[in-house]
Every structure is written in structure tokens, then in C-alpha cells.
Design an enzyme around this catalytic site. Sequence first.
Site, PDB file in Angstrom:
ATOM      1  N   LYS A 105       0.868  -1.177   0.000  1.00 14.62           N
ATOM      2  CA  LYS A 105       0.000   0.000   0.000  1.00 14.62           C
ATOM      3  C   LYS A 105       0.903   1.224   0.000  1.00 14.62           C
ATOM      4  CE  LYS A 105      -3.097   2.688   2.909  1.00 14.62           C
ATOM      5  NZ  LYS A 105      -4.087   2.692   3.999  1.00 14.62           N
ATOM      6  N   GLY A 166      -8.847   8.480   9.357  1.00 13.11           N
ATOM      7  CA  GLY A 166      -9.265   8.516  10.760  1.00 13.11           C
ATOM      8  C   GLY A 166     -10.279   9.590  11.097  1.00 13.11           C
ATOM      9  N   ALA A 192      -9.949   4.840   3.714  1.00  6.99           N
ATOM     10  CA  ALA A 192      -9.838   5.948   4.668  1.00  6.99           C
ATOM     11  C   ALA A 192     -11.103   6.788   4.809  1.00  6.99           C
ATOM     12  CB  ALA A 192      -8.683   6.885   4.329  1.00  6.99           C
ATOM     13  N   GLY A 193     -11.356   7.134   6.046  1.00  8.03           N
ATOM     14  CA  GLY A 193     -12.401   8.090   6.382  1.00  8.03           C
ATOM     15  C   GLY A 193     -13.740   7.494   6.780  1.00  8.03           C
ATOM     16  N   ASN A 214     -10.005   0.858   9.154  1.00  8.36           N
ATOM     17  CA  ASN A 214      -9.164   0.569  10.308  1.00  8.36           C
ATOM     18  C   ASN A 214      -9.715   1.283  11.542  1.00  8.36           C
ATOM     19  OD1 ASN A 214      -7.136   0.240  12.249  1.00  8.36           O
ATOM     20  ND2 ASN A 214      -5.490   0.478  10.816  1.00  8.36           N
ATOM     21  N   SER A 215      -9.647   2.617  11.538  1.00 11.63           N
ATOM     22  CA  SER A 215     -10.069   3.366  12.725  1.00 11.63           C
ATOM     23  C   SER A 215     -11.492   3.035  13.148  1.00 11.63           C
ATOM     24  CB  SER A 215      -9.974   4.871  12.462  1.00 11.63           C
ATOM     25  OG  SER A 215      -8.660   5.230  12.122  1.00 11.63           O
TER      26      SER A 215
END
Lengths: 268, 68
Positions: A105, A166, A192-193, A214-215
Site C-alpha cells: 500500500k 481517521g 480511509a475516512g 481501520n479506525s
Amino acid sequence: MDRRETAKDDWDVGGRRFSSRLLLGTGKFSDRGTMVEAVRASGSEVVTVALRRVGREPREDDLADALRGLPGITLMPNTSGARDAAEAIRAARLGRELTGSPFVKVEIHPDPHHLLPDPLETYEACRALAAEGFVVMPYMPADPVLARRLEDVGCASLMPLGSAIGSGRGLATAEMLRLIVRDARVPVIVDAGLRSPSEAAAALEMGCDAVLVNSAVAGALNPVGMAAAFARAVEAGRAAFRAGLIPRGRGEAAATSPLTAFLGEEPR
Amino acid sequence: MDVKLTVNEEAYETRAAGSVTTLLDEMGLAGQAVVVVLNGEVLPAAARDEQALREGDRVDLFRIVGGG
């Protein structure tokens, strides 16, 4: 490309075939056991990892042991911490040496305030790494022009951001994502996001091939439960895409029941 | 005789002049998944036993951590 074609709904990237359309990051979990359980609950077949210098406490942060408990998972080292293409290329080589995985990545975000990817350095790194035989998965701005350029240099997928890493702001880039999805010849993964499973479902409904979170999982009150929720949302979103959504209307109603001849009266 | 190295950008003296494997043992990293970069070049794991460390060598050690 028409993403509805295949009868069995697997997808391919980098010469590997996957059935899960949820990719999971391994950062920010409170402990390794929770991370491993969350990966299991997510059904993810691709997980991202980062590389760091070994600290003074040799045992700290070592993820390698925990990952051995996840056989069959494809590891995708990221290049986080890299501020330019040269650093990302170096990180990618270290990641391949350490994990044995050709997946990388590419993640180059020089500004810690917004963590937005540097498009020029990302392009240069991707071009070099694809030529070296890596399976290149760029974290990138949701820019259809850059997307085409990254495809042209051999990226195996495109990973445009939904919103800042995040941030939990969801699919802030939805209109650009639609353009990327419409023209892409390689899988599109929203990276992301994302905050909620419904946002992941929305990404799949619009034709994205997968999402990477992830977050949203690691930071949930119950990460394992949230991982399972994302897995179901991604399946639902994909099924909805394949089933074909009705066109978005202009605001007028369209009756679902017959409006004529009810008790002898015509509607006014 | 001690050998002065730079390990992860900090001064480090090995107690015994030996191989990269000896250094990893000394640092408590035996058997752990780390990648060794010697003077800027990735050192393949198979070469660690043979690779001697010399005065002034720069050693960087990396490992997998959680990341998104």
C-alpha cells in the site's frame, strides 16, 4: 468495466482471488488479541501492516507473532511514514523482505495535519514499484485523472480516500469516486475516512469493489462486533449493486399502489 | 574487543565482534521477524550468519507493527 459480470462474486487483484470485499488495517487496536479477533470477525483476506524501527524494548509492538495466528491472510505492508517517493520505495522493499508479500500500500502523506496523499510523489513511487514487480495499491486522492495515470503505470488497484484518514467523515468524495469507478479497469477500493457500516455499504452500492477500514473498527467500543457489522454491510452493499438500484428520482412521488378507482372516486 | 556501531541511528557497542546474527542475539531479537539494513542495503536473512560487523557499520532494524 462491468462489475456485474462474474457469476461467482470473487474479485481479483495482483493475481490473487478474494471473496471478502472488506480489507482491514491493524493499527490502533488496544491489544493484539483484539486485533486478531477483529480480523477473524471481519472475514478480511487482506490486512495492512506498517513497518517501524525496532525500539529499545525488543518485544514492544511486535505484530509478527500475532499474525501467525491468521493463516491464509495476505499481508499488505504500507509505506506510512514516507514523505516522498524515495522513502516509499525503500519502505516497500523492506516490507517485502519482512513479509514475503508482493503487495504494497503506497502511502505518502507529508502533512500530519490532514494526512492527504501527495499525488506527485505517489505517482513516482507507484511507477517505480510496479516496474519492480510489486502489486501496487496506492492510497490516493479521489482524482479521476490521477486514477487513470496510476492505472497506466501498472497499479493493481486504486485506493481513493473517502475522507481524511481517521476522520470518520465518510464518503465526502462520493462524486469523484463515481467518476473513478465508472472508468477504472482495475479494482477500486475506498480507503480511509469511513465511520459506519452504512458508509461501507454505500461505497459498494455505487460500484466500488471493496473498502479498507481501520479506525472505524479499532476505535469502536467493541471492535470485534464492529468488524462483523462492516462485513455484513459490505456484503449487503455488494448484493444491492449486483441487484441493480432503481434510478434516483427528482423528488416527486411515484406511487407503489394503484391510485385509481378506490371506493368509486378518482384521485384529485 | 568492542566494536562501535550505529544501530537505529544511535551509538552501540557490541561486546563481541561477530556476525549480524550475534548482534541480534545480543539485542534480544533472536528468532524475531526483523529486517536488517546494513549500511543502507537490505541484508537477506540467509546472509546474517556470515556477515561480519566492522567498526563504523550502520545497522537499521525494522519490524512489522499495526498500521492501516
